[in-house]
Design a protein around this motif. Sequence first.
Motif, mmCIF file in Angstrom:
data_model
loop_
_atom_site.group_PDB
_atom_site.id
_atom_site.type_symbol
_atom_site.label_atom_id
_atom_site.label_comp_id
_atom_site.label_asym_id
_atom_site.label_seq_id
_atom_site.Cartn_x
_atom_site.Cartn_y
_atom_site.Cartn_z
ATOM 1 N N GLU A 370 23.718 39.887 45.916
ATOM 2 C CA GLU A 370 24.016 38.184 45.906
ATOM 3 C C GLU A 370 25.421 38.566 45.880
ATOM 4 O OE1 GLU A 370 23.454 34.684 42.873
ATOM 5 O OE2 GLU A 370 22.021 36.469 42.617
ATOM 6 N N ILE A 373 27.693 39.033 49.270
ATOM 7 C CA ILE A 373 27.934 38.115 49.784
ATOM 8 C C ILE A 373 28.065 36.572 49.408
ATOM 9 C CG2 ILE A 373 26.999 36.565 51.345
ATOM 10 C CD1 ILE A 373 26.473 39.373 52.263
ATOM 11 N N GLU A 377 31.955 35.216 51.858
ATOM 12 C CA GLU A 377 32.257 33.907 51.985
ATOM 13 C C GLU A 377 33.222 33.383 51.544
ATOM 14 O OE1 GLU A 377 29.800 30.030 53.014
ATOM 15 O OE2 GLU A 377 28.902 32.488 51.847
ATOM 16 N N GLN A 403 24.369 47.021 48.475
ATOM 17 C CA GLN A 403 24.469 46.432 50.002
ATOM 18 C C GLN A 403 23.878 46.917 51.579
ATOM 19 O OE1 GLN A 403 28.389 44.035 48.692
ATOM 20 N NE2 GLN A 403 27.655 43.111 50.278
ATOM 21 N N ALA A 408 18.859 43.099 55.060
ATOM 22 C CA ALA A 408 19.227 41.006 54.998
ATOM 23 C C ALA A 408 20.202 41.240 55.587
ATOM 24 C CB ALA A 408 18.452 40.156 54.903
ATOM 25 N N ASP A 411 21.692 39.854 59.048
ATOM 26 C CA ASP A 411 22.088 38.283 58.997
ATOM 27 C C ASP A 411 23.041 37.509 58.383
ATOM 28 O OD1 ASP A 411 20.184 38.843 60.889
ATOM 29 O OD2 ASP A 411 18.116 39.331 59.589
ATOM 30 N N ASP A 412 22.926 38.420 56.655
ATOM 31 C CA ASP A 412 23.520 37.577 55.748
ATOM 32 C C ASP A 412 25.032 37.274 56.538
ATOM 33 O OD1 ASP A 412 20.787 36.870 54.214
ATOM 34 O OD2 ASP A 412 22.310 39.123 52.705
#
Length: 562
Positions: A370, A373, A377, A403, A408, A411-412
């Motif tokens: 979490e 990502i 971003e 990670q 995922a 995709d993330d």
Amino acid sequence: MSSSKVLDRVRRCIDEAMIFASLMVLAWPVVFGRLNAENAGLLDWLLPAGIVLAVSVLVSKLADRWPLAQYAPVSAAVVMAALLNAGESGAQAELTWLIIMVAGAILVRQFLGARTNQGLMRDLTRQRAQLARQAFRDSLTGLGNRAMFMDHARDALADADDTMTAVILLDLDGFKGVNDTYGHAAGDELLRVTAERLNANVRANDTVSRLGGDEFVVLLPRLTDDQIADTVANRILRDLLQPLVVGDIVLTIRASAGIAITRGAQHDVDTILREADAALYQAKDDGKGVARRFDPARFAQAEQRRHDEDDLRQALALRQFEVFYQPIVDLAGEHTVGVEALVRWRHPSRGLLPPAAFLELAEELGLMPELGIWVLEQACAQAVSWQRDNPDFELNVNLSASQLGSPALTDDIRAVIERTGIPPRLLVLELTESVALVDLKESARVLGSLKTLGVRIALDDFGTGFSSLSHLGALPVDVVKIDRSFVQAMPESATGASVAEAVLQIARTFGLAPVAEGVEDEAQAARLRDLECAQAQGYHFAKPMPASGVTELLTLQAAVQA
């Protein structure tokens, strides 16, 4: 006063009046005879009445202990009334007999009711005693339960004076496995035998209780030597190791123990029990099957870690993190061509914390996917603003081990690229060599999947892995970052060989772009130029800085170039 108390007093007065009246009936022939005498006076009436009153008080007192005693005078009065009325005839005599019969029936009903009430009281007393036993006893083992331990522990601490009180907390190692493998019947027998062996290793005034599940506690009050607690705990653990036969199964009871000791009334029960629990965790951490005393230093460390964990989870929820950026420069002109995104924690009380202060803990707590990502971003959105004036400006963002293991991940990252609009070719995802080599085949698969997004892959800390050279060709890597230890170990002489030079040669052999890390002075930068290393980063060029610092740096750089 409550209505129940008022009714009790009324009943008491009626019972005493009934006893007095019954005794007066029995004494009436004597009293009546004295009053009919010619020389009868007030004293002749008061004397028998006083005697009757005294006897009625005595009967009332006896009735408090033997409730049926209050019916003796009434029964005797009814019998006397029947005897006095015997032989009489007429309507008055018939009415008297009717009254005597009604009184007798009432007397028999009250007598039977009193006997029934006594039986109910005995049953109620037995039930209360049974409930009291259940409130303080464990039904399976017969030991005291938590309530008994807390009660005895409070008494022990209050009566400790200058002596010591010890609490030994025990937990059976692998008990769940016994239940799962052999069934709950075997598990219950294991608990019963444990209780027996605990009782066999303590003094008569010690308390053994089962707190629940497979957790037991021993209370040792009024100790004069603290070593006694260690001796008892180790003796219990040795005794529990003796084999136990349950049907056709041979089991061994292995346990861990935590010991807490207090002198006098320094601690309350909750505190000493909490310390014993902390010591039990220490015993578990030390390999199980051992006894450990409460260690304040280790307890403080554990408490600090719990606080850090809570703070870190809260920090992620409140987004207390910030992204700093360290410039990556082109060594030919020493101008900034990209940045590496590095997370910082803006702690509310400890200030700005570097990654080393929290990333390992975040990885252990499973927070890195979490957090990673979120950093990606934030950094991508910021990089897009820089790329408007610097079209080929690159962004390097680190990937953690957790990670890389996330199904995922691809995709993330695709979603972040789409949301921020960053050109994939200008995004470089870094992972350390040690992470990549944990599972080479899986790493190659995940990195291959990421490459389909159009991003580039960098291998960080290159050269520190044990198998990096032999497996480098198996990973779809574009960039290698030469570890700072090799850069700082370079000889000052241009003729001297170095590991950095060898690593650079390997990178060229595999067609990879090299970036040198940890450049701290001009001599190292010059040596890297001599070795034809294209890019570098380090404190010699710039320290990690907020986004505003990079913006100022790029603005100044553009002005100089203009």
